[in-house]
Scaffold this active site. Structure first.
Site, PDB file in Angstrom:
ATOM      1  N   ASP A  85      40.168  39.573  29.092  1.00 33.11           N
ATOM      2  CA  ASP A  85      40.285  38.781  30.097  1.00 33.11           C
ATOM      3  C   ASP A  85      39.625  39.587  31.522  1.00 33.11           C
ATOM      4  O   ASP A  85      40.447  39.350  32.641  1.00 33.11           O
ATOM      5  CB  ASP A  85      41.567  38.253  30.492  1.00 33.11           C
ATOM      6  N   GLY A 135      46.618  32.023  41.254  1.00 31.51           N
ATOM      7  CA  GLY A 135      45.926  32.502  42.612  1.00 31.51           C
ATOM      8  C   GLY A 135      45.840  34.103  42.714  1.00 31.51           C
ATOM      9  O   GLY A 135      45.053  34.629  43.100  1.00 31.51           O
ATOM     10  N   ASN A 136      46.916  34.558  42.081  1.00 31.09           N
ATOM     11  CA  ASN A 136      47.155  35.962  41.797  1.00 31.09           C
ATOM     12  C   ASN A 136      46.125  36.397  40.787  1.00 31.09           C
ATOM     13  O   ASN A 136      45.822  37.858  40.774  1.00 31.09           O
ATOM     14  CB  ASN A 136      48.735  36.507  41.746  1.00 31.09           C
ATOM     15  N   SER A 137      45.777  35.787  39.967  1.00 30.64           N
ATOM     16  CA  SER A 137      44.827  36.144  38.843  1.00 30.64           C
ATOM     17  C   SER A 137      43.853  37.074  39.211  1.00 30.64           C
ATOM     18  O   SER A 137      42.722  36.736  40.180  1.00 30.64           O
ATOM     19  CB  SER A 137      44.296  35.159  37.946  1.00 30.64           C
ATOM     20  N   ILE A 189      45.183  43.743   8.151  1.00 28.02           N
ATOM     21  CA  ILE A 189      46.127  44.494   8.387  1.00 28.02           C
ATOM     22  C   ILE A 189      47.315  43.783   8.649  1.00 28.02           C
ATOM     23  O   ILE A 189      47.456  42.670   8.993  1.00 28.02           O
ATOM     24  CB  ILE A 189      45.900  45.509   9.527  1.00 28.02           C
ATOM     25  N   HIS A 213      39.103  34.546  33.203  1.00 31.22           N
ATOM     26  CA  HIS A 213      39.526  33.025  33.099  1.00 31.22           C
ATOM     27  C   HIS A 213      39.221  32.578  34.554  1.00 31.22           C
ATOM     28  O   HIS A 213      39.007  31.383  34.653  1.00 31.22           O
ATOM     29  CB  HIS A 213      40.772  32.840  32.856  1.00 31.22           C
TER      30      HIS A 213
END
Length: 312
Positions: free
Chosen positions: A91, A163-165, A221, A57
């Site tokens: 991601d 911003g840590n992503s 399922i 992302h």
């Protein structure tokens, strides 16, 4: 670990087809830029190109991706990065940049061996504050926050912010045991990281094939609750119940039936439907998996040759 964590800025350029508004003419289509920022981890070098892992992302739809590196002299500089491959479902994205000189990189650790309560550090660029370090513990494992089909997050109370992503969650050995990826905006001390046991496998596939291929059996399922377990004669409420088997798909060809409960895949215990989905997706298309299913009050062994999961 600090020099191995980079700041990433991406920019997507869009064009508006709106030529005018009311009586006012704007003179043609308008272009506008949408920026995104995050963090990344240098995880290796290949032919003088640094390999960098981040979140999908952070770079999704970007026309330009810039990586801010800290060189051996400590001076920072930006380089244009190329996206090698992305995996929207977990991601994860893999980038590369041409480096002027070798830089240190982080190694993946084993997230499966981490225990709740162990100390961890998060490094990233929250709100543009470069190389911010926060500390906490591993709060929980196997969290499903309904963000995707393969949710199996590590939870931590180490402070994680926008911003840590894409930055690392590291253990006390200095190894990456998670990639920070999500927060609960209304909460405090609740952050989530993709476990290294999943991330390393995805990164290796992206490095080799530039895409991720996943196994597929072709069934619907659901989880097994207490009432269903009693009705089927299961000793405990565990496994994944097959709601329906799609015609001509791998499960049907392997002899699976509606109402089967999958208890094991290649010797791995299946606790619920999410565990079955992850276990099958981990295997390569074309490979054969051995399953233990519960049918007619007894355990039965079945072998299924997997197809390929296709999102389209």
């Amino acid at each position: 670990a600090m020099p191995t964590v980079v700041a990433i800025t991406s920019t997507a350029v869009y064009q508006s087809n709106n030529y005018g508004y009311g009586w006012f003419f704007r003179g043609g289509p308008q272009t506008y830029e949408v920026p995104s920022s995050g963090s990344g981890i240098i995880v290796g070098e290949n032919d003088k190109e640094l390999l960098i892992v981040t979140n999908n992302h952070v770079v999704a739809g970007a026309d330009t991706v810039l990586v801010n590196l800290q060189g051996s002299t400590g001076k920072e500089h930006s380089l244009k990065a190329q996206v090698i491959g992305t995996d929207e479902e977990t991601d994860i994205a893999l980038l590369k940049v041409k480096a002027d000189a070798p830089l240190p990189f982080l190694n993946f650790g084993n997230s499966d061996k981490m225990e709740v309560g162990e100390w961890v550090l998060a490094i990233g660029n929250p709100f543009g504050l470069g190389h911010t370090v926060t500390a906490g513990i591993l709060s929980a494992k196997g969290r499903n926050i309904q963000s995707g089909p393969f949710d199996n997050f590590l939870q931590t109370d180490a402070s994680i912010n926008p911003g840590n992503s894409g930055g690392p969650l590291i253990n006390m050995e200095g190894k990456v045991i998670g990639i920070n990826t999500a927060i609960i905006a209304s909460g405090q001390g609740i952050g989530f990281a993709i476990p290294s046991s999943m991330a390393e496998r995805i990164v290796n596939q992206l490095k080799q094939d530039k895409k991720v291929s996943r196994g597929w059996i072709g069934v619907t399922i659901q989880d097994v609750d207490e009432n269903t377990a009693k009705a089927l004669g299961l000793p405990e409420a565990t496994g994944a119940l097959i709601g329906s088997v799609m015609p001509d798909e791998p499960a049907a060809k392997g002899g699976m039936k509606d109402g089967d409960v999958v208890l094991e895949v290649n010797g791995q215990k299946i606790d619920d439907s999410s565990a079955l989905l992850r276990a099958i997706a981990t295997e390569a298309p074309g490979s054969k998996v051995n399953m233990v299913v519960w049918r007619d009050g007894e355990r039965k062994n079945i072998t299924v040759q997997l197809g390929e999961r296709n999102l389209k």
